[in-house]
Write a protein that holds these residues in place. Sequence first.
Motif, PDB file in Angstrom:
ATOM      1  N   LEU A 114       0.826  -1.202   0.000  1.00  0.00           N
ATOM      2  CA  LEU A 114       0.000   0.000   0.000  1.00  0.00           C
ATOM      3  C   LEU A 114       0.864   1.258   0.000  1.00  0.00           C
ATOM      4  O   LEU A 114       1.914   1.301   0.624  1.00  0.00           O
ATOM      5  CB  LEU A 114      -0.910   0.024   1.236  1.00  0.00           C
ATOM      6  CG  LEU A 114      -1.895  -1.132   1.384  1.00  0.00           C
ATOM      7  CD1 LEU A 114      -2.720  -0.962   2.658  1.00  0.00           C
ATOM      8  CD2 LEU A 114      -2.806  -1.233   0.175  1.00  0.00           C
ATOM      9  N   THR A 115       0.398   2.272  -0.686  1.00  0.00           N
ATOM     10  CA  THR A 115       1.120   3.547  -0.686  1.00  0.00           C
ATOM     11  C   THR A 115       0.645   4.447   0.442  1.00  0.00           C
ATOM     12  O   THR A 115       1.300   5.428   0.772  1.00  0.00           O
ATOM     13  CB  THR A 115       0.953   4.281  -2.025  1.00  0.00           C
ATOM     14  OG1 THR A 115      -0.454   4.463  -2.262  1.00  0.00           O
ATOM     15  CG2 THR A 115       1.576   3.473  -3.157  1.00  0.00           C
ATOM     16  N   GLU A 116      -0.519   4.135   1.020  1.00  0.00           N
ATOM     17  CA  GLU A 116      -1.020   4.862   2.175  1.00  0.00           C
ATOM     18  C   GLU A 116      -1.962   3.958   2.961  1.00  0.00           C
ATOM     19  O   GLU A 116      -2.481   2.978   2.433  1.00  0.00           O
ATOM     20  CB  GLU A 116      -1.728   6.152   1.776  1.00  0.00           C
ATOM     21  CG  GLU A 116      -2.949   5.943   0.908  1.00  0.00           C
ATOM     22  CD  GLU A 116      -3.558   7.267   0.455  1.00  0.00           C
ATOM     23  OE1 GLU A 116      -4.777   7.416   0.599  1.00  0.00           O
ATOM     24  OE2 GLU A 116      -2.810   8.125  -0.033  1.00  0.00           O
ATOM     25  N   TRP A 117      -2.155   4.295   4.248  1.00  0.00           N
ATOM     26  CA  TRP A 117      -3.050   3.505   5.082  1.00  0.00           C
ATOM     27  C   TRP A 117      -4.498   3.741   4.665  1.00  0.00           C
ATOM     28  O   TRP A 117      -4.851   4.833   4.227  1.00  0.00           O
ATOM     29  CB  TRP A 117      -2.883   3.896   6.548  1.00  0.00           C
ATOM     30  CG  TRP A 117      -1.577   3.476   7.136  1.00  0.00           C
ATOM     31  CD1 TRP A 117      -0.519   4.284   7.422  1.00  0.00           C
ATOM     32  CD2 TRP A 117      -1.171   2.157   7.501  1.00  0.00           C
ATOM     33  NE1 TRP A 117       0.519   3.554   7.946  1.00  0.00           N
ATOM     34  CE2 TRP A 117       0.144   2.243   8.006  1.00  0.00           C
ATOM     35  CE3 TRP A 117      -1.783   0.908   7.459  1.00  0.00           C
ATOM     36  CZ2 TRP A 117       0.847   1.133   8.455  1.00  0.00           C
ATOM     37  CZ3 TRP A 117      -1.079  -0.196   7.914  1.00  0.00           C
ATOM     38  CH2 TRP A 117       0.214  -0.080   8.399  1.00  0.00           C
ATOM     39  N   PRO A 118      -5.357   2.740   4.797  1.00  0.00           N
ATOM     40  CA  PRO A 118      -6.786   2.943   4.506  1.00  0.00           C
ATOM     41  C   PRO A 118      -7.372   4.008   5.441  1.00  0.00           C
ATOM     42  O   PRO A 118      -6.892   4.202   6.560  1.00  0.00           O
ATOM     43  CB  PRO A 118      -7.413   1.579   4.797  1.00  0.00           C
ATOM     44  CG  PRO A 118      -6.283   0.607   4.786  1.00  0.00           C
ATOM     45  CD  PRO A 118      -5.055   1.372   5.193  1.00  0.00           C
ATOM     46  N   ALA A 119      -8.410   4.667   5.009  1.00  0.00           N
ATOM     47  CA  ALA A 119      -9.052   5.725   5.793  1.00  0.00           C
ATOM     48  C   ALA A 119     -10.007   5.109   6.815  1.00  0.00           C
ATOM     49  O   ALA A 119     -11.226   5.147   6.662  1.00  0.00           O
ATOM     50  CB  ALA A 119      -9.788   6.698   4.874  1.00  0.00           C
ATOM     51  N   VAL A 120      -9.441   4.506   7.825  1.00  0.00           N
ATOM     52  CA  VAL A 120     -10.231   3.914   8.908  1.00  0.00           C
ATOM     53  C   VAL A 120      -9.655   4.395  10.236  1.00  0.00           C
ATOM     54  O   VAL A 120      -8.484   4.767  10.328  1.00  0.00           O
ATOM     55  CB  VAL A 120     -10.207   2.364   8.867  1.00  0.00           C
ATOM     56  CG1 VAL A 120     -10.846   1.837   7.597  1.00  0.00           C
ATOM     57  CG2 VAL A 120      -8.785   1.836   8.993  1.00  0.00           C
ATOM     58  N   ALA A 121     -10.491   4.393  11.256  1.00  0.00           N
ATOM     59  CA  ALA A 121     -10.008   4.784  12.582  1.00  0.00           C
ATOM     60  C   ALA A 121      -8.986   3.758  13.059  1.00  0.00           C
ATOM     61  O   ALA A 121      -9.159   2.556  12.864  1.00  0.00           O
ATOM     62  CB  ALA A 121     -11.175   4.857  13.551  1.00  0.00           C
ATOM     63  N   SER A 122      -7.915   4.243  13.668  1.00  0.00           N
ATOM     64  CA  SER A 122      -6.860   3.361  14.150  1.00  0.00           C
ATOM     65  C   SER A 122      -6.500   3.709  15.578  1.00  0.00           C
ATOM     66  O   SER A 122      -6.678   4.841  16.019  1.00  0.00           O
ATOM     67  CB  SER A 122      -5.604   3.505  13.288  1.00  0.00           C
ATOM     68  OG  SER A 122      -5.852   3.118  11.969  1.00  0.00           O
TER      69      SER A 122
END
Length: 85
Positions: A26-34
């Motif tokens: 992945l080039t960026e993290w998914p848009a989810v709460a972490s």
Amino acid sequence: SPARAHRAASRMRPKATTPHSEVFPLTEWPAVASSYVLTTEDPQVGADWARGAARKRLNTTAIELPGGHCPMLGRPAELAEILQG
């Protein structure tokens, strides 16, 4: 204690080697709460590095828990409370 360490070691399973041998796709993290649980006395992962990684990589503030690398053994009730929250 040595008895607790022996019980824990007897339940260990092989770890995946892929994260150490391949480039993360992945080039960026998914848009989810972490969330990030940081154990403040972990000799494997430095607390300063972990605080920065939580902020920079996950856009969150680390949840700090006293203890070492395996909170599921050393502080299971506190870890469960954090995970349920």
